[in-house]
Design a protein around this motif. Structure first.
Motif, PDB file in Angstrom:
ATOM      1  N   TRP A 132      -4.581   9.866  -3.277  1.00 53.50           N
ATOM      2  CA  TRP A 132      -3.172  10.085  -2.996  1.00 53.50           C
ATOM      3  C   TRP A 132      -2.813   9.434  -1.676  1.00 53.50           C
ATOM      4  CZ3 TRP A 132      -0.220  11.748  -6.772  1.00 53.50           C
ATOM      5  CH2 TRP A 132      -0.828  12.473  -7.806  1.00 53.50           C
ATOM      6  N   ALA A 133      -1.525   9.123  -1.519  1.00 56.10           N
ATOM      7  CA  ALA A 133      -1.054   8.416  -0.325  1.00 56.10           C
ATOM      8  C   ALA A 133      -0.750   9.397   0.795  1.00 56.10           C
ATOM      9  CB  ALA A 133       0.203   7.597  -0.651  1.00 56.10           C
ATOM     10  N   GLU A 134      -1.775  10.081   1.276  1.00 59.98           N
ATOM     11  CA  GLU A 134      -1.596  11.001   2.382  1.00 59.98           C
ATOM     12  C   GLU A 134      -2.025  10.329   3.679  1.00 59.98           C
ATOM     13  OE1 GLU A 134      -0.137  13.798   2.089  1.00 59.98           O
ATOM     14  OE2 GLU A 134      -0.036  13.855  -0.087  1.00 59.98           O
ATOM     15  N   GLY A 135      -1.512  10.846   4.793  1.00 57.78           N
ATOM     16  CA  GLY A 135      -1.869  10.285   6.087  1.00 57.78           C
ATOM     17  C   GLY A 135      -3.357  10.423   6.357  1.00 57.78           C
ATOM     18  N   GLY A 136      -3.850  11.677   6.382  1.00 55.63           N
ATOM     19  CA  GLY A 136      -5.269  11.933   6.540  1.00 55.63           C
ATOM     20  C   GLY A 136      -5.843  11.327   7.816  1.00 55.63           C
ATOM     21  N   ASP A 137      -7.146  11.157   7.806  1.00 55.64           N
ATOM     22  CA  ASP A 137      -7.840  10.600   8.969  1.00 55.64           C
ATOM     23  C   ASP A 137      -7.762   9.081   8.922  1.00 55.64           C
ATOM     24  OD1 ASP A 137      -9.438  10.004  11.074  1.00 55.64           O
ATOM     25  OD2 ASP A 137     -11.318  10.628  10.123  1.00 55.64           O
ATOM     26  N   TRP A 152       6.698   8.742   7.048  1.00 51.21           N
ATOM     27  CA  TRP A 152       5.545   9.151   7.836  1.00 51.21           C
ATOM     28  C   TRP A 152       5.793   8.868   9.323  1.00 51.21           C
ATOM     29  CZ3 TRP A 152       5.133   5.955   3.481  1.00 51.21           C
ATOM     30  CH2 TRP A 152       4.711   6.611   2.322  1.00 51.21           C
ATOM     31  N   SER A 153       5.180   9.688  10.160  1.00 50.61           N
ATOM     32  CA  SER A 153       5.409   9.575  11.599  1.00 50.61           C
ATOM     33  C   SER A 153       4.149   9.185  12.372  1.00 50.61           C
ATOM     34  CB  SER A 153       5.928  10.916  12.149  1.00 50.61           C
ATOM     35  OG  SER A 153       5.003  11.958  11.901  1.00 50.61           O
ATOM     36  N   ASP A 154       3.058   8.869  11.662  1.00 45.61           N
ATOM     37  CA  ASP A 154       1.803   8.576  12.352  1.00 45.61           C
ATOM     38  C   ASP A 154       1.549   7.089  12.546  1.00 45.61           C
ATOM     39  OD1 ASP A 154       1.552   8.346   9.581  1.00 45.61           O
ATOM     40  OD2 ASP A 154      -0.601   8.721   9.618  1.00 45.61           O
ATOM     41  N   GLY A 155       2.584   6.265  12.361  1.00 45.00           N
ATOM     42  CA  GLY A 155       2.424   4.833  12.554  1.00 45.00           C
ATOM     43  C   GLY A 155       3.698   4.079  12.238  1.00 45.00           C
ATOM     44  N   GLU A 156       3.640   2.770  12.368  1.00 44.52           N
ATOM     45  CA  GLU A 156       4.778   1.917  12.004  1.00 44.52           C
ATOM     46  C   GLU A 156       4.839   1.786  10.495  1.00 44.52           C
ATOM     47  OE1 GLU A 156       6.427  -2.666  12.584  1.00 44.52           O
ATOM     48  OE2 GLU A 156       4.526  -2.047  13.501  1.00 44.52           O
ATOM     49  N   VAL A 157       5.992   2.051   9.913  1.00 45.18           N
ATOM     50  CA  VAL A 157       6.168   2.028   8.458  1.00 45.18           C
ATOM     51  C   VAL A 157       6.931   0.766   8.067  1.00 45.18           C
ATOM     52  CG1 VAL A 157       7.125   3.226   6.458  1.00 45.18           C
ATOM     53  CG2 VAL A 157       6.148   4.548   8.357  1.00 45.18           C
ATOM     54  N   ILE A 158       6.327  -0.028   7.169  1.00 47.90           N
ATOM     55  CA  ILE A 158       6.907  -1.309   6.751  1.00 47.90           C
ATOM     56  C   ILE A 158       7.096  -1.293   5.239  1.00 47.90           C
ATOM     57  CG2 ILE A 158       6.602  -3.817   6.731  1.00 47.90           C
ATOM     58  CD1 ILE A 158       4.558  -3.415   9.035  1.00 47.90           C
ATOM     59  N   PRO A 159       8.322  -1.432   4.712  1.00 45.67           N
ATOM     60  CA  PRO A 159       8.523  -1.452   3.256  1.00 45.67           C
ATOM     61  C   PRO A 159       7.745  -2.594   2.611  1.00 45.67           C
ATOM     62  CG  PRO A 159      10.619  -1.217   4.418  1.00 45.67           C
ATOM     63  CD  PRO A 159       9.597  -1.551   5.462  1.00 45.67           C
ATOM     64  N   LEU A 160       7.134  -2.306   1.456  1.00 47.89           N
ATOM     65  CA  LEU A 160       6.352  -3.324   0.756  1.00 47.89           C
ATOM     66  C   LEU A 160       6.917  -3.612  -0.625  1.00 47.89           C
ATOM     67  CD1 LEU A 160       3.817  -5.141   0.897  1.00 47.89           C
ATOM     68  CD2 LEU A 160       2.555  -3.280  -0.205  1.00 47.89           C
ATOM     69  N   MET A 161       6.938  -2.607  -1.508  1.00 46.56           N
ATOM     70  CA  MET A 161       7.411  -2.815  -2.885  1.00 46.56           C
ATOM     71  C   MET A 161       8.139  -1.571  -3.362  1.00 46.56           C
ATOM     72  SD  MET A 161       4.190  -4.630  -4.851  1.00 46.56           S
ATOM     73  CE  MET A 161       3.052  -3.263  -4.517  1.00 46.56           C
ATOM     74  N   HIS A 162       9.123  -1.807  -4.213  1.00 43.43           N
ATOM     75  CA  HIS A 162       9.834  -0.688  -4.852  1.00 43.43           C
ATOM     76  C   HIS A 162      10.083  -1.086  -6.304  1.00 43.43           C
ATOM     77  CE1 HIS A 162      12.111   3.083  -4.176  1.00 43.43           C
ATOM     78  NE2 HIS A 162      12.741   2.687  -5.265  1.00 43.43           N
ATOM     79  N   HIS A 163       9.447  -0.368  -7.222  1.00 43.23           N
ATOM     80  CA  HIS A 163       9.519  -0.718  -8.638  1.00 43.23           C
ATOM     81  C   HIS A 163      10.088   0.424  -9.457  1.00 43.23           C
ATOM     82  CE1 HIS A 163       7.113  -4.452  -8.488  1.00 43.23           C
ATOM     83  NE2 HIS A 163       6.492  -3.855  -7.485  1.00 43.23           N
ATOM     84  N   ALA A 164      10.685   0.063 -10.594  1.00 40.99           N
ATOM     85  CA  ALA A 164      11.066   1.075 -11.576  1.00 40.99           C
ATOM     86  C   ALA A 164       9.813   1.553 -12.311  1.00 40.99           C
ATOM     87  CB  ALA A 164      12.067   0.481 -12.564  1.00 40.99           C
ATOM     88  N   VAL A 165       9.943   2.682 -13.007  1.00 41.15           N
ATOM     89  CA  VAL A 165       8.852   3.146 -13.863  1.00 41.15           C
ATOM     90  C   VAL A 165       9.207   2.836 -15.313  1.00 41.15           C
ATOM     91  CG1 VAL A 165       7.962   4.888 -12.289  1.00 41.15           C
ATOM     92  CG2 VAL A 165       9.803   5.487 -13.837  1.00 41.15           C
ATOM     93  N   GLN A 166       8.183   2.506 -16.098  1.00 39.73           N
ATOM     94  CA  GLN A 166       8.368   1.953 -17.436  1.00 39.73           C
ATOM     95  C   GLN A 166       7.516   2.711 -18.452  1.00 39.73           C
ATOM     96  OE1 GLN A 166      10.042  -0.992 -18.840  1.00 39.73           O
ATOM     97  NE2 GLN A 166       9.325   0.100 -20.652  1.00 39.73           N
ATOM     98  N   ALA A 258      12.863   4.148  -9.692  1.00 39.66           N
ATOM     99  CA  ALA A 258      11.928   4.965  -8.906  1.00 39.66           C
ATOM    100  C   ALA A 258      12.569   5.382  -7.589  1.00 39.66           C
ATOM    101  CB  ALA A 258      10.636   4.197  -8.653  1.00 39.66           C
ATOM    102  N   ARG A 259      12.351   6.642  -7.218  1.00 38.57           N
ATOM    103  CA  ARG A 259      12.865   7.123  -5.937  1.00 38.57           C
ATOM    104  C   ARG A 259      11.869   6.888  -4.806  1.00 38.57           C
ATOM    105  NH1 ARG A 259      14.310  13.053  -7.817  1.00 38.57           N
ATOM    106  NH2 ARG A 259      12.698  12.535  -9.353  1.00 38.57           N
ATOM    107  N   HIS A 260      10.632   6.605  -5.145  1.00 41.06           N
ATOM    108  CA  HIS A 260       9.610   6.330  -4.144  1.00 41.06           C
ATOM    109  C   HIS A 260       9.171   4.877  -4.242  1.00 41.06           C
ATOM    110  CE1 HIS A 260       8.227  10.778  -3.485  1.00 41.06           C
ATOM    111  NE2 HIS A 260       9.456  10.533  -3.061  1.00 41.06           N
ATOM    112  N   GLY A 261       8.508   4.384  -3.214  1.00 38.13           N
ATOM    113  CA  GLY A 261       8.017   3.009  -3.207  1.00 38.13           C
ATOM    114  C   GLY A 261       6.731   2.913  -2.420  1.00 38.13           C
ATOM    115  N   HIS A 262       6.177   1.693  -2.352  1.00 36.80           N
ATOM    116  CA  HIS A 262       4.959   1.438  -1.587  1.00 36.80           C
ATOM    117  C   HIS A 262       5.334   0.914  -0.199  1.00 36.80           C
ATOM    118  CE1 HIS A 262       3.145   1.405  -5.666  1.00 36.80           C
ATOM    119  NE2 HIS A 262       2.124   1.928  -5.013  1.00 36.80           N
ATOM    120  N   PHE A 263       4.633   1.428   0.806  1.00 38.48           N
ATOM    121  CA  PHE A 263       4.887   1.060   2.190  1.00 38.48           C
ATOM    122  C   PHE A 263       3.568   0.752   2.890  1.00 38.48           C
ATOM    123  CE2 PHE A 263       8.379   3.707   0.880  1.00 38.48           C
ATOM    124  CZ  PHE A 263       9.501   3.203   1.517  1.00 38.48           C
ATOM    125  N   LEU A 264       3.632  -0.184   3.831  1.00 38.69           N
ATOM    126  CA  LEU A 264       2.511  -0.391   4.745  1.00 38.69           C
ATOM    127  C   LEU A 264       2.689   0.558   5.924  1.00 38.69           C
ATOM    128  CD1 LEU A 264       2.471  -4.306   4.940  1.00 38.69           C
ATOM    129  CD2 LEU A 264       1.167  -2.841   3.397  1.00 38.69           C
TER     130      LEU A 264
END
Length: 294
Positions: A132-137, A152-166, A258-264
């Motif tokens: 899962w995409a948790e912060g963790g260690d 997330w607040s533990d680093g710099e967040v950069i948008p990567l991809m946002h896709h629909a679900v199929q 999709a309401r969520h997406g992938h982030f760096l």
């Protein structure tokens, strides 16, 4: 020429202190004493004629002028580092540790690793998988790829991809909404874009059917669908390899935004001047930009 350019050592101390938040951590990174870093910052402020930090108890806060100056200084160090590596090469290479969810690792990242290696043989990628995409260690992580809202607040967040679900299924099971209503349905646990939301959008007058299988990764959902055990509702970026190979087909032509997406996520303590992580970030953004998004 360059009469206004301060000594690079002073600029390096400024950049490290601004990024890490205090003299102690900056001194550890730069192999200097905290007093030496503090002295260089004061010298830089004297040269510039302006304060760069507001000293508040145990914290340092960038002034408005320093906030404007920091991106310029950081980019200058990145450019120098990259140009040095490009002209003279890197001794010993560099290792970058990248973590992302299992499904993204297997279905999107791994098929592209060979191309990255051919372009950047001086960088060794260390790939870690997470369920899962948790912060963790994140102590050993240079770059995290997470799925969510990007809050997330533990680093710099950069948008990567946002896709629909199929909705996808094995060939022969497709048939539009009637086929989906008959099922079976394969549900991903823990996601916000579910079969219930899909049917609420396209069949609001009917009670949504219950899923027949509930799994915790897109890989398992896609494998069940490939075996002909039902329809899976997954992100298009994960379904694409299966659709292109003919192992799966679209259950119908409808998608769910999709309401969520992938982030760096780059951890706060990371040194953004390092050539390796910045090169990997640029590469990930490049290949993600080439993906069809909806």
């Amino acid at each position: 020429m360059f009469d206004e350019l301060p000594p690079l050592a002073w600029l390096r101390s400024f950049e490290a202190t601004a990024r890490l938040g205090n003299f102690t951590r900056a001194s550890e990174e730069l192999n200097l004493t905290p007093s030496a870093v503090s002295y260089q910052i004061r010298s830089l402020e004297a040269r510039l004629g302006h304060k760069l930090f507001e000293r508040r108890r145990r914290t340092l806060v960038l002034t408005r002028l320093a906030q404007a100056y920091l991106p310029v200084v950081s980019k200058a160090f990145i450019d120098i580092d990259a140009s040095t590596a490009g002209v003279f090469g890197r001794s010993g290479g560099e290792r970058v540790t990248l973590r992302c969810m299992n499904s993204l690792n297997v279905l999107w990242l791994v098929p592209r690793i060979e191309a990255f290696r051919a372009r950047h043989p001086e960088i060794t990628l260390s790939l870690l998988s997470a369920s899962w995409a948790e912060g963790g260690d994140s102590a050993l992580i240079d770059i995290d790829i997470r799925y969510g809202e990007g809050l997330w607040s533990d680093g710099e967040v950069i948008p990567l991809m946002h896709h629909a679900v199929q909705p996808v299924c094995a060939p022969g099971l497709e048939g539009g909404l009637p086929a989906l209503e008959r099922g079976p349905l394969i549900e991903l646990a823990g996601v916000v874009d579910t079969w219930q939301h899909f049917f609420w959008k396209y069949c609001p007058e009917r009670r949504p059917p219950l899923p027949d299988y509930v799994v915790d990764t897109s890989l398992v959902a896609l494998d069940l669908a490939e075996r002909g055990l039902g329809h899976a509702l997954v992100a298009e970026v994960f379904a694409r390899p299966y659709l292109e190979s003919g192992r799966l087909v679209r259950s119908c032509d409808l998608t769910l935004p999709a309401r969520h997406g992938h982030f760096l996520v780059v951890p706060s303590r990371a040194d953004r001047n390092r050539y390796g992580p910045q090169t990997v970030i640029d590469w990930l953004k490049e290949i993600a930009a080439g993906e069809p998004h909806r």
